[in-house]
Write a protein that holds these residues in place. Structure first.
Motif, PDB file in Angstrom:
ATOM      1  N   ALA A 187      -2.351   3.957   0.714  1.00 33.44           N
ATOM      2  CA  ALA A 187      -3.710   4.300   0.286  1.00 33.44           C
ATOM      3  C   ALA A 187      -3.711   4.693  -1.191  1.00 33.44           C
ATOM      4  CB  ALA A 187      -4.260   5.434   1.146  1.00 33.44           C
ATOM      5  N   GLU A 188      -2.692   5.422  -1.615  1.00 35.87           N
ATOM      6  CA  GLU A 188      -2.551   5.810  -3.019  1.00 35.87           C
ATOM      7  C   GLU A 188      -2.388   4.575  -3.905  1.00 35.87           C
ATOM      8  OE1 GLU A 188      -1.748   8.726  -6.245  1.00 35.87           O
ATOM      9  OE2 GLU A 188      -2.497   8.992  -4.217  1.00 35.87           O
ATOM     10  N   GLN A 189      -1.574   3.644  -3.463  1.00 34.51           N
ATOM     11  CA  GLN A 189      -1.353   2.414  -4.218  1.00 34.51           C
ATOM     12  C   GLN A 189      -2.656   1.642  -4.396  1.00 34.51           C
ATOM     13  OE1 GLN A 189       0.826  -0.721  -2.200  1.00 34.51           O
ATOM     14  NE2 GLN A 189       1.960  -1.207  -4.060  1.00 34.51           N
ATOM     15  N   ALA A 190      -3.400   1.475  -3.320  1.00 28.61           N
ATOM     16  CA  ALA A 190      -4.680   0.769  -3.406  1.00 28.61           C
ATOM     17  C   ALA A 190      -5.629   1.469  -4.372  1.00 28.61           C
ATOM     18  CB  ALA A 190      -5.312   0.672  -2.024  1.00 28.61           C
ATOM     19  N   ALA A 191      -5.699   2.785  -4.279  1.00 26.58           N
ATOM     20  CA  ALA A 191      -6.597   3.551  -5.138  1.00 26.58           C
ATOM     21  C   ALA A 191      -6.185   3.457  -6.600  1.00 26.58           C
ATOM     22  CB  ALA A 191      -6.623   5.004  -4.690  1.00 26.58           C
ATOM     23  N   GLY A 196      -8.731  -2.990  -2.829  1.00 24.89           N
ATOM     24  CA  GLY A 196      -9.323  -2.636  -1.553  1.00 24.89           C
ATOM     25  C   GLY A 196      -8.312  -1.989  -0.623  1.00 24.89           C
ATOM     26  N   PHE A 197      -8.828  -1.211   0.337  1.00 24.85           N
ATOM     27  CA  PHE A 197      -7.974  -0.590   1.356  1.00 24.85           C
ATOM     28  C   PHE A 197      -8.498  -1.027   2.714  1.00 24.85           C
ATOM     29  CE2 PHE A 197      -6.798   2.992   4.187  1.00 24.85           C
ATOM     30  CZ  PHE A 197      -5.418   2.878   4.069  1.00 24.85           C
ATOM     31  N   PHE A 198      -7.600  -1.619   3.517  1.00 25.12           N
ATOM     32  CA  PHE A 198      -7.982  -2.103   4.839  1.00 25.12           C
ATOM     33  C   PHE A 198      -7.288  -1.272   5.902  1.00 25.12           C
ATOM     34  CE2 PHE A 198      -7.875  -4.739   8.613  1.00 25.12           C
ATOM     35  CZ  PHE A 198      -9.170  -5.257   8.645  1.00 25.12           C
ATOM     36  N   ALA A 199      -8.083  -0.618   6.725  1.00 25.82           N
ATOM     37  CA  ALA A 199      -7.563   0.175   7.840  1.00 25.82           C
ATOM     38  C   ALA A 199      -7.806  -0.601   9.119  1.00 25.82           C
ATOM     39  CB  ALA A 199      -8.255   1.534   7.896  1.00 25.82           C
ATOM     40  N   TYR A 216      -8.051   7.750   0.386  1.00 24.26           N
ATOM     41  CA  TYR A 216      -8.139   6.601  -0.520  1.00 24.26           C
ATOM     42  C   TYR A 216      -9.367   6.707  -1.421  1.00 24.26           C
ATOM     43  CZ  TYR A 216      -9.925   1.975  -1.788  1.00 24.26           C
ATOM     44  OH  TYR A 216     -10.488   0.920  -2.463  1.00 24.26           O
ATOM     45  N   ARG A 217     -10.505   7.059  -0.854  1.00 22.85           N
ATOM     46  CA  ARG A 217     -11.724   7.155  -1.655  1.00 22.85           C
ATOM     47  C   ARG A 217     -11.591   8.221  -2.746  1.00 22.85           C
ATOM     48  NH1 ARG A 217     -16.190   4.488   0.136  1.00 22.85           N
ATOM     49  NH2 ARG A 217     -16.320   3.784   2.322  1.00 22.85           N
ATOM     50  N   ALA A 218     -11.027   9.361  -2.384  1.00 26.69           N
ATOM     51  CA  ALA A 218     -10.876  10.436  -3.371  1.00 26.69           C
ATOM     52  C   ALA A 218      -9.950  10.020  -4.509  1.00 26.69           C
ATOM     53  CB  ALA A 218     -10.347  11.697  -2.688  1.00 26.69           C
ATOM     54  N   ARG A 219      -8.875   9.334  -4.173  1.00 19.70           N
ATOM     55  CA  ARG A 219      -7.921   8.912  -5.208  1.00 19.70           C
ATOM     56  C   ARG A 219      -8.488   7.751  -6.034  1.00 19.70           C
ATOM     57  NH1 ARG A 219      -4.809  12.531  -6.759  1.00 19.70           N
ATOM     58  NH2 ARG A 219      -3.077  11.131  -7.256  1.00 19.70           N
ATOM     59  N   PHE A 220      -9.295   6.892  -5.442  1.00 20.06           N
ATOM     60  CA  PHE A 220      -9.986   5.831  -6.175  1.00 20.06           C
ATOM     61  C   PHE A 220     -10.831   6.444  -7.297  1.00 20.06           C
ATOM     62  CE2 PHE A 220     -13.584   3.002  -6.862  1.00 20.06           C
ATOM     63  CZ  PHE A 220     -13.049   1.717  -6.812  1.00 20.06           C
ATOM     64  N   GLU A 221     -11.570   7.477  -6.948  1.00 16.43           N
ATOM     65  CA  GLU A 221     -12.389   8.161  -7.954  1.00 16.43           C
ATOM     66  C   GLU A 221     -11.510   8.889  -8.967  1.00 16.43           C
ATOM     67  OE1 GLU A 221     -15.645  11.768  -7.994  1.00 16.43           O
ATOM     68  OE2 GLU A 221     -15.922  10.130  -6.537  1.00 16.43           O
ATOM     69  N   ALA A 228     -16.191   7.805  -5.333  1.00  9.05           N
ATOM     70  CA  ALA A 228     -15.510   7.605  -4.053  1.00  9.05           C
ATOM     71  C   ALA A 228     -16.317   6.690  -3.138  1.00  9.05           C
ATOM     72  CB  ALA A 228     -15.272   8.956  -3.379  1.00  9.05           C
ATOM     73  N   SER A 229     -17.639   6.797  -3.210  1.00  9.80           N
ATOM     74  CA  SER A 229     -18.501   5.971  -2.363  1.00  9.80           C
ATOM     75  C   SER A 229     -18.478   4.497  -2.768  1.00  9.80           C
ATOM     76  CB  SER A 229     -19.941   6.487  -2.423  1.00  9.80           C
ATOM     77  OG  SER A 229     -20.436   6.441  -3.760  1.00  9.80           O
ATOM     78  N   GLU A 230     -17.928   4.200  -3.951  1.00  4.86           N
ATOM     79  CA  GLU A 230     -17.879   2.828  -4.446  1.00  4.86           C
ATOM     80  C   GLU A 230     -16.536   2.151  -4.170  1.00  4.86           C
ATOM     81  OE1 GLU A 230     -20.929   3.530  -8.203  1.00  4.86           O
ATOM     82  OE2 GLU A 230     -18.770   3.706  -8.505  1.00  4.86           O
ATOM     83  N   ALA A 231     -15.618   2.855  -3.540  1.00  3.68           N
ATOM     84  CA  ALA A 231     -14.326   2.279  -3.203  1.00  3.68           C
ATOM     85  C   ALA A 231     -14.497   1.148  -2.194  1.00  3.68           C
ATOM     86  CB  ALA A 231     -13.395   3.353  -2.654  1.00  3.68           C
ATOM     87  N   ILE A 232     -13.554   0.206  -2.191  1.00  3.94           N
ATOM     88  CA  ILE A 232     -13.665  -1.012  -1.388  1.00  3.94           C
ATOM     89  C   ILE A 232     -12.875  -0.831  -0.092  1.00  3.94           C
ATOM     90  CG2 ILE A 232     -13.421  -3.504  -1.371  1.00  3.94           C
ATOM     91  CD1 ILE A 232     -15.261  -2.442  -3.553  1.00  3.94           C
ATOM     92  N   VAL A 233     -13.579  -0.759   1.026  1.00  6.36           N
ATOM     93  CA  VAL A 233     -12.969  -0.438   2.319  1.00  6.36           C
ATOM     94  C   VAL A 233     -13.229  -1.560   3.316  1.00  6.36           C
ATOM     95  CG1 VAL A 233     -13.052   1.143   4.296  1.00  6.36           C
ATOM     96  CG2 VAL A 233     -13.130   2.052   1.955  1.00  6.36           C
ATOM     97  N   GLY A 234     -12.206  -1.900   4.087  1.00  2.00           N
ATOM     98  CA  GLY A 234     -12.344  -2.836   5.190  1.00  2.00           C
ATOM     99  C   GLY A 234     -11.842  -2.205   6.479  1.00  2.00           C
ATOM    100  N   LEU A 235     -12.421  -2.591   7.594  1.00  9.73           N
ATOM    101  CA  LEU A 235     -12.040  -2.049   8.897  1.00  9.73           C
ATOM    102  C   LEU A 235     -11.779  -3.169   9.892  1.00  9.73           C
ATOM    103  CD1 LEU A 235     -14.671   0.811   9.422  1.00  9.73           C
ATOM    104  CD2 LEU A 235     -12.297   1.069   8.693  1.00  9.73           C
ATOM    105  N   GLY A 236     -10.830  -2.933  10.783  1.00  8.73           N
ATOM    106  CA  GLY A 236     -10.628  -3.812  11.920  1.00  8.73           C
ATOM    107  C   GLY A 236     -11.399  -3.299  13.125  1.00  8.73           C
TER     108      GLY A 236
END
Length: 381
Positions: A187-191, A196-199, A216-221, A228-236
């Motif tokens: 998550a740190e690497q993605a941020a 993007g971070f895919f969970a 991830y969102r906090a570290r992205f910011e 943080a709300s603009e971070a790129i997130v994907g979900l399965g």
């Protein structure tokens, strides 16, 4: 918001008939499933990478290249590409080639996989999983962004003035998602890179993924890529549907009970309560997944696992008809409702090219220069 499916490509005996598909049948079924996904209006098809039975997708780029020739709009992705045991040079060249063949309809999810023996099969040590993921991606990123690369690291032979070929389409690298179900380092690497971070979000309760995505969102910011709300997130996710809920439960239960991944463990009822697996009516799936952003915030990509545990191809295609015809159109409207204007859409090649053009005009303050070596995150989830 992008919706799609991902496959792990398992070749599992159908517990209701005793039929086990051949490798050839399973591979051709995956192609048919991808074509069906496009037909019913889904956005993404993603293939896993596995090098052991009962799985068949050992070469995702070969599979996706063939699917690219059979489709027109579908974004082709992976779930995942093994960044730890694949040579970054080969990843760089394979996915750049796939970019050109697909007209840019490609991105990828990098991960470490869940099969321990794959490490020695490819000459690596599983105890170095995190350092391998960090170092290999640092090289992969440079190979796509720099014409000539000098490199010396811990895990591969040095490079001197190396140029990967072909170069990325339009000079823009494929979008990268970093996939993880438990590692804050990823998550740190993605941020850090603004990727993007895919969970995967299919095995554990939502509270676990809420912590990981929140981190991830906090570290992205923190790294200056946006709010943080603009971070790129994907979900399965997972679903099985019929018009009547009990019909879905009755039909899916033997497949769940005998699935190689979670069979012979928690009951179907326990698993559906604790994870996003939803077995019931289309409306139940809509309600369950429309609520995801209450837990994870506005996000960009939702993928479903639909073709596993021995389900016959005919049944999978029926499920895709329901998903594309009854569920996703409603979810698109639900996720669009009250979505803040600053939340980005799911990444596409066109959006990445546009962003690169804006950056070239000096309209972006973000830069890829001066990237220090990543270390273990300072904060644990």
């Amino acid at each position: 918001m992008q919706f799609g499916i991902f496959t792990v490509g398992d070749r599992t005996v159908d517990p209701t008939t005793g039929h086990e598909p051949t490798e050839h049948a399973r591979i051709t079924a995956m192609v048919a499933i991808a074509q069906k996904a496009e037909e019913v209006g889904l956005d993404v098809f993603a293939s896993g990478e596995h090098h052991n039975p009962p799985f068949v997708p050992s070469s995702p780029t070969t599979l996706l290249g063939y699917i690219a020739a059979k489709t027109e709009k579908l974004i082709l992705s992976t779930a995942t590409t093994l960044i730890t045991t694949n040579d970054p040079v080969k990843i760089a060249e394979d996915f750049a080639m796939l970019q050109h063949l697909s007209g840019g309809r490609v991105d990828l999810t990098l991960g470490r996989g869940n099969t321990g023996p794959v490490y020695p099969w490819f000459g690596q040590d599983i105890r170095q999983g995190i350092p391998l993921a960090l170092e290999n991606y640092a090289l992969l990123r440079r190979l796509w962004r720099e014409e000539y690369v000098d490199w010396e690291g811990q895990f591969r032979t040095p490079l001197q003035g190396f140029q990967s070929t072909p170069r990325p389409l339009d000079g823009v690298a494929p979008f990268v998602w970093h996939g993880s179900i438990r590692s804050p380092e990823i998550a740190e690497q993605a941020a850090y890179y603004g990727d993007g971070f895919f969970a995967n979000n299919i095995f554990w309760p939502k509270e676990h993924y809420m912590k990981l995505i929140g981190y991830y969102r906090a570290r992205f910011e923190h790294y200056g890529h946006g709010l943080a709300s603009e971070a790129i997130v994907g979900l399965g996710g997972q679903a099985f549907m019929r018009t009547k809920s009990q019909d879905a439960v009755n039909e899916f239960r033997p497949y769940f009970d005998n699935a190689p991944v979670y069979g012979h463990g928690p009951s179907l009822e326990e698993f559906t309560e604790q994870t996003p697996l939803t077995v019931g009516s289309p409306q139940q799936v809509i309600d369950r997944y429309a609520a995801m952003r209450d837990h994870f915030g506005d996000y960009q990509r939702q993928l479903f696992l639909m073709d596993h545990a021995g389900l016959p191809l005919k049944t999978v295609l029926e499920q895709l008809d329901i998903l594309g015809g009854e569920v996703v159109p409603v979810l698109r409207k639900e996720f669009a409702r009250n979505r803040p204007a600053n939340v980005p859409d799911g990444p596409t090649h066109a959006s990445l090219v546009a962003a690169a053009e804006r950056a070239a005009r000096g309209e972006s303050l973000l830069t890829d220069t001066a990237e220090p070596a990543l270390t273990e995150p300072s904060t644990r989830v």
